[in-house]
Scaffold this motif. Sequence first.
Motif, PDB file in Angstrom:
ATOM      1  N   LEU A  81       0.830  -1.202   0.000  1.00 29.11           N
ATOM      2  CA  LEU A  81       0.000   0.000   0.000  1.00 29.11           C
ATOM      3  C   LEU A  81       0.869   1.260   0.000  1.00 29.11           C
ATOM      4  CD1 LEU A  81      -2.878  -0.762   2.557  1.00 29.11           C
ATOM      5  CD2 LEU A  81      -3.143  -0.230   0.126  1.00 29.11           C
ATOM      6  N   ALA A  82       2.050   1.170   0.632  1.00 32.55           N
ATOM      7  CA  ALA A  82       2.929   2.342   0.738  1.00 32.55           C
ATOM      8  C   ALA A  82       3.459   2.780  -0.632  1.00 32.55           C
ATOM      9  CB  ALA A  82       4.067   2.063   1.711  1.00 32.55           C
ATOM     10  N   PRO A  83       4.146   1.910  -1.387  1.00 34.96           N
ATOM     11  CA  PRO A  83       4.602   2.372  -2.709  1.00 34.96           C
ATOM     12  C   PRO A  83       3.451   2.702  -3.659  1.00 34.96           C
ATOM     13  CG  PRO A  83       5.051   0.014  -2.419  1.00 34.96           C
ATOM     14  CD  PRO A  83       4.641   0.553  -1.094  1.00 34.96           C
ATOM     15  N   VAL A  84       2.337   1.953  -3.556  1.00 35.23           N
ATOM     16  CA  VAL A  84       1.183   2.245  -4.407  1.00 35.23           C
ATOM     17  C   VAL A  84       0.620   3.629  -4.071  1.00 35.23           C
ATOM     18  CG1 VAL A  84      -1.209   1.598  -4.919  1.00 35.23           C
ATOM     19  CG2 VAL A  84       0.566  -0.146  -4.887  1.00 35.23           C
ATOM     20  N   GLY A  85       0.501   3.924  -2.755  1.00 36.94           N
ATOM     21  CA  GLY A  85       0.007   5.235  -2.330  1.00 36.94           C
ATOM     22  C   GLY A  85       0.905   6.357  -2.814  1.00 36.94           C
ATOM     23  N   SER A  86       2.227   6.132  -2.783  1.00 33.75           N
ATOM     24  CA  SER A  86       3.160   7.173  -3.234  1.00 33.75           C
ATOM     25  C   SER A  86       3.002   7.439  -4.725  1.00 33.75           C
ATOM     26  CB  SER A  86       4.605   6.764  -2.919  1.00 33.75           C
ATOM     27  OG  SER A  86       5.009   5.653  -3.695  1.00 33.75           O
ATOM     28  N   VAL A  87       2.807   6.387  -5.503  1.00 29.16           N
ATOM     29  CA  VAL A  87       2.623   6.557  -6.951  1.00 29.16           C
ATOM     30  C   VAL A  87       1.305   7.279  -7.247  1.00 29.16           C
ATOM     31  CG1 VAL A  87       2.263   5.331  -9.135  1.00 29.16           C
ATOM     32  CG2 VAL A  87       4.062   4.579  -7.556  1.00 29.16           C
ATOM     33  N   ILE A  88       0.246   6.954  -6.499  1.00 28.24           N
ATOM     34  CA  ILE A  88      -1.041   7.640  -6.677  1.00 28.24           C
ATOM     35  C   ILE A  88      -0.887   9.139  -6.413  1.00 28.24           C
ATOM     36  CG2 ILE A  88      -3.359   7.921  -5.678  1.00 28.24           C
ATOM     37  CD1 ILE A  88      -3.412   4.864  -5.299  1.00 28.24           C
ATOM     38  N   ALA A  89      -0.143   9.482  -5.344  1.00 30.55           N
ATOM     39  CA  ALA A  89       0.093  10.899  -5.027  1.00 30.55           C
ATOM     40  C   ALA A  89       0.785  11.603  -6.185  1.00 30.55           C
ATOM     41  CB  ALA A  89       0.939  11.019  -3.761  1.00 30.55           C
ATOM     42  N   LEU A  90       1.799  10.965  -6.749  1.00 36.18           N
ATOM     43  CA  LEU A  90       2.548  11.583  -7.845  1.00 36.18           C
ATOM     44  C   LEU A  90       1.692  11.705  -9.108  1.00 36.18           C
ATOM     45  CD1 LEU A  90       5.995   9.821  -7.297  1.00 36.18           C
ATOM     46  CD2 LEU A  90       5.381  12.177  -6.726  1.00 36.18           C
ATOM     47  N   LEU A  91       0.820  10.730  -9.348  1.00 33.59           N
ATOM     48  CA  LEU A  91      -0.062  10.792 -10.517  1.00 33.59           C
ATOM     49  C   LEU A  91      -1.076  11.932 -10.386  1.00 33.59           C
ATOM     50  CD1 LEU A  91      -0.710   6.997 -11.237  1.00 33.59           C
ATOM     51  CD2 LEU A  91       0.648   8.603 -12.601  1.00 33.59           C
ATOM     52  N   PHE A  92      -1.650  12.099  -9.181  1.00 27.78           N
ATOM     53  CA  PHE A  92      -2.587  13.210  -8.971  1.00 27.78           C
ATOM     54  C   PHE A  92      -1.864  14.554  -9.070  1.00 27.78           C
ATOM     55  CE2 PHE A  92      -5.825  10.246  -7.586  1.00 27.78           C
ATOM     56  CZ  PHE A  92      -7.006  10.914  -7.871  1.00 27.78           C
ATOM     57  N   ALA A  93      -0.636  14.608  -8.548  1.00 26.11           N
ATOM     58  CA  ALA A  93       0.148  15.850  -8.666  1.00 26.11           C
ATOM     59  C   ALA A  93       0.359  16.196 -10.134  1.00 26.11           C
ATOM     60  CB  ALA A  93       1.493  15.683  -7.958  1.00 26.11           C
ATOM     61  N   LEU A  94       0.694  15.189 -10.938  1.00 25.95           N
ATOM     62  CA  LEU A  94       0.879  15.406 -12.372  1.00 25.95           C
ATOM     63  C   LEU A  94      -0.427  15.871 -13.020  1.00 25.95           C
ATOM     64  CD1 LEU A  94       2.618  15.209 -14.935  1.00 25.95           C
ATOM     65  CD2 LEU A  94       1.942  12.793 -15.105  1.00 25.95           C
ATOM     66  N   GLY A  95      -1.544  15.248 -12.619  1.00 23.21           N
ATOM     67  CA  GLY A  95      -2.846  15.633 -13.172  1.00 23.21           C
ATOM     68  C   GLY A  95      -3.209  17.070 -12.850  1.00 23.21           C
ATOM     69  N   PHE A  96      -3.001  17.481 -11.595  1.00 24.58           N
ATOM     70  CA  PHE A  96      -3.295  18.864 -11.202  1.00 24.58           C
ATOM     71  C   PHE A  96      -2.404  19.839 -11.971  1.00 24.58           C
ATOM     72  CE2 PHE A  96      -4.810  17.287  -6.811  1.00 24.58           C
ATOM     73  CZ  PHE A  96      -6.130  17.255  -7.254  1.00 24.58           C
ATOM     74  N   TYR A  97      -1.130  19.452 -12.159  1.00 25.55           N
ATOM     75  CA  TYR A  97      -0.199  20.333 -12.872  1.00 25.55           C
ATOM     76  C   TYR A  97      -0.626  20.512 -14.331  1.00 25.55           C
ATOM     77  CZ  TYR A  97       4.072  22.064 -15.043  1.00 25.55           C
ATOM     78  OH  TYR A  97       4.972  22.816 -15.747  1.00 25.55           O
ATOM     79  N   LEU A  98      -0.951  19.412 -14.994  1.00 20.29           N
ATOM     80  CA  LEU A  98      -1.344  19.489 -16.400  1.00 20.29           C
ATOM     81  C   LEU A  98      -2.634  20.282 -16.578  1.00 20.29           C
ATOM     82  CD1 LEU A  98      -0.503  15.843 -17.573  1.00 20.29           C
ATOM     83  CD2 LEU A  98       0.806  17.935 -18.007  1.00 20.29           C
ATOM     84  N   LYS A  99      -3.564  20.127 -15.625  1.00 20.04           N
ATOM     85  CA  LYS A  99      -4.812  20.884 -15.697  1.00 20.04           C
ATOM     86  C   LYS A  99      -4.550  22.376 -15.520  1.00 20.04           C
ATOM     87  CE  LYS A  99      -9.512  21.118 -13.867  1.00 20.04           C
ATOM     88  NZ  LYS A  99     -10.478  20.597 -12.869  1.00 20.04           N
ATOM     89  N   MET A 100      -3.671  22.707 -14.581  1.00 16.81           N
ATOM     90  CA  MET A 100      -3.323  24.118 -14.365  1.00 16.81           C
ATOM     91  C   MET A 100      -2.665  24.715 -15.607  1.00 16.81           C
ATOM     92  SD  MET A 100      -0.332  26.034 -13.684  1.00 16.81           S
ATOM     93  CE  MET A 100       0.793  24.883 -12.911  1.00 16.81           C
ATOM     94  N   LYS A 101      -1.806  23.952 -16.272  1.00 18.37           N
ATOM     95  CA  LYS A 101      -1.090  24.448 -17.446  1.00 18.37           C
ATOM     96  C   LYS A 101      -2.028  24.765 -18.611  1.00 18.37           C
ATOM     97  CE  LYS A 101       2.946  24.332 -18.432  1.00 18.37           C
ATOM     98  NZ  LYS A 101       3.949  25.410 -18.584  1.00 18.37           N
ATOM     99  N   LYS A 102      -3.209  24.151 -18.617  1.00  9.10           N
ATOM    100  CA  LYS A 102      -4.173  24.414 -19.692  1.00  9.10           C
ATOM    101  C   LYS A 102      -4.833  25.781 -19.554  1.00  9.10           C
ATOM    102  CE  LYS A 102      -5.347  19.565 -20.590  1.00  9.10           C
ATOM    103  NZ  LYS A 102      -6.422  18.528 -20.521  1.00  9.10           N
ATOM    104  N   GLU A 103      -4.772  26.363 -18.337  1.00 12.20           N
ATOM    105  CA  GLU A 103      -5.371  27.680 -18.117  1.00 12.20           C
ATOM    106  C   GLU A 103      -4.507  28.766 -18.749  1.00 12.20           C
ATOM    107  OE1 GLU A 103      -8.287  28.116 -16.710  1.00 12.20           O
ATOM    108  OE2 GLU A 103      -8.554  26.019 -16.102  1.00 12.20           O
ATOM    109  N   SER A 104      -5.125  29.863 -19.106  1.00 10.25           N
ATOM    110  CA  SER A 104      -4.409  30.960 -19.764  1.00 10.25           C
ATOM    111  C   SER A 104      -3.619  31.797 -18.759  1.00 10.25           C
ATOM    112  CB  SER A 104      -5.399  31.866 -20.496  1.00 10.25           C
ATOM    113  OG  SER A 104      -4.758  33.036 -20.962  1.00 10.25           O
ATOM    114  N   GLU A 105      -2.422  32.247 -19.176  1.00  8.29           N
ATOM    115  CA  GLU A 105      -1.609  33.147 -18.349  1.00  8.29           C
ATOM    116  C   GLU A 105      -2.011  34.608 -18.541  1.00  8.29           C
ATOM    117  OE1 GLU A 105       2.715  32.103 -17.035  1.00  8.29           O
ATOM    118  OE2 GLU A 105       2.615  31.805 -19.197  1.00  8.29           O
TER     119      GLU A 105
END
Length: 752
Positions: free
Chosen positions: A10-34
């Motif tokens: 559960l520990a390594p799986v949880g860490s990977v899930i955290a990194l995937l959500f972080a990537l998702g939030f980052y990509l979504k933010m990048k789609k917004e206009s500056e």
Amino acid sequence: MGNINLIFYLAPVGSVIALLFALGFYLKMKKESEGDSKMKAIAQYVREGAVAYLKQQYKVVGLVFLVAAGLFAFMAYVLKVQNMFVPFAFLTGGFFSALAGFLGMRTATDASARTTNAAKKSLNGALQIAFRAGAVMGLTVVGLGLLDISLWYMLLNYFIDHKTFGLIIEESQRLHFITTTMLSFGVGASLQALFARVGGGIFTKGADVGADLVGKVEAGIPEDDPRNPATIADNVGDNVGDVAGMGADLYESYCGSILATAALGVSAGFGLKGVLLPMIIAAVGILASIAGIFMVRSEEKATQKELLKALGRGINFAAVLILVAASALTWVFLPENKGIIFSILSGLFAGIIIGKATEYYTSQEYPPTKAIAESSKTGPATVIIQGLAVGMKSTVIPVITICAGILASFAFAGGFTNISFGLYGVGIAAVGMLSTLGITLSTDAYGPIADNAGGNAEMTKQNPKVRERTDALDSLGNTTAATGKGFAIGSAALTAMALIAAYIEEVKAGIGMMITNTGIDKIAIGAVEYTAKSSKLLVAKISHMNILDFVNSYDLHIMNPKVLVGIFLGAMMAFAFSAFSMEAVGRAAQSVVLEVRRQFREIKGLLKGKAKADYAACVMIVTKSAQSQMVLPSLLAVIVPAVVGIIFGIAGVIGLLVGALTSGFILAIMMANSGGAWDNAKKYIEAGALGGKGKDPHKAAVVGDTVGDPFKDTAGPSLNILIKLMSMVSVIFAGLIVRYGDLVQRIADQFK
């Protein structure tokens, strides 16, 4: 046992899930206009400055790390007072800590202009972008931290068998070797965090103080005015200090609490279950934090209290989820010691109470900050006096809370019957407090993004409504940042206590290693001599000793002068360290002041807005200043524990750690809360109270805010890393001190 090993994943799986959500939030933010071209240009200046600073910092830190790794390799392979994995674990801890800070900083610099642009439409839209970008920082820290821990556990579990060093060892000895080895990568994380916090703090506050003194105080121009050459450096500083620095800081707190608790689990006799429980709780905390992040949203015309409630709703939801899950896990892992459930609860409650207390003393919605604003009617002196008084008073609730948390977590785990159980309870309480880090760090990293968004709005001359919205988010960010600092300091207190106990475990490991390498069959531990028929049996005998046996052998009590001297030295370290870091801010600010005055004087038309300021010059000045002045205070934390150990032995080191913990904890709270309250008192006046901007009360409040800057963003938050790094360094040098330490005792023995 097979099921327990399976649950570990559960520990390594949880860490990977955290990194995937972080990537998702980052990509979504990048789609917004500056936004428009001016907004993009300002954002690019800040981005380039932040990246340039961190690259320069990593060069300096990289050199220090290579020297330190060489020293640890010498201790491991030549002196044989350290195990062979330590130099590599040390490097990975530093690398992941730096990576977490860099990724968080990069996200923050990408998000600020997008937050400004979203504020053109709505407050909630701007909040969502800033907070989700902050969540990238939070989830990256917990994801990389738990991933590093999981990888090292799997590696060591594979290589360390029951015939380590040619000896047939018991399972408890094997787990003890694994957990004490894993503690060593916390040193790398701590050292990197201290450089990031001190260097970033000197940079951000040198730029901020310099910009305020010449811009707002002397020239009478607004904060973040594009005519001020230090504005870009100020915005860069928010990212390298309050994002990259804070991320590295809480990364090492997070890892340190899990690793110390795992080591104490072996000492308490809980075996593999005690080792894995903190890792699994951390994994569940990641999932709960992600759920909490999606709970954060606000109404369009939200007040400061309503915005705080929006963030609080997400944190509280995550805390409830963790409590339920952690209770179930403890019931499964340690059914014979269900009281540990309440130890976890103690840590969670302590974190919430410290956060609320910090919010009360620093938010402009409450009387303490309003009282500072009122004191501005009679000038800067009374603002400073009132701010210091508020900071000092603000230490009462956190100190009482930590005391209650320590006692409760110790007692619930059965500590008054078995001290090892109690110390495990304190460690798991720290894990409980930090289990919500994925979302609590999100609220902290959000603050600098909102601050930069306001700066972008001012420099690009946006509609006043935009600045009004970004100011609301910025003021909220000041409170959440102060709350985050209080949370970090509180977690440092619990983690440092667990690390002091883990230090004793490392001393045990150092003694065992010395016996194995020398083949002796008797050894003096402090005032007590232990013997056996062979070195193998002596190692086994030492491994079964508990913490109290070592406490008694080394005379670790207040009447031992070596302990007392160590306490005084530790208490002094907190003040000396703060002095060095604040002087560094002062020198950096002086350089910025001179440069800004020069540009105002020599660049014709600059103050009239008809010429462009040389922003890069100010960025370069504070970069050089931060790099040159961060090394001495940072190295003090590494050198002093080793020197005290060589001179005063194990007893002196324990005293040093206790003194640094108690004085550093209280001083850090006072400085962080004073600074936060001064800052929000100024913003309270700027919002229209006492005549608003430009009046005498506002000028007095600006002075208070300027004094508070190095309090809250350099010295204060760096102290919680100091107390943990000193504990971690002591752990690394334990084997060396066991063999070569206590010169005082050696000299005294010559006169017998």
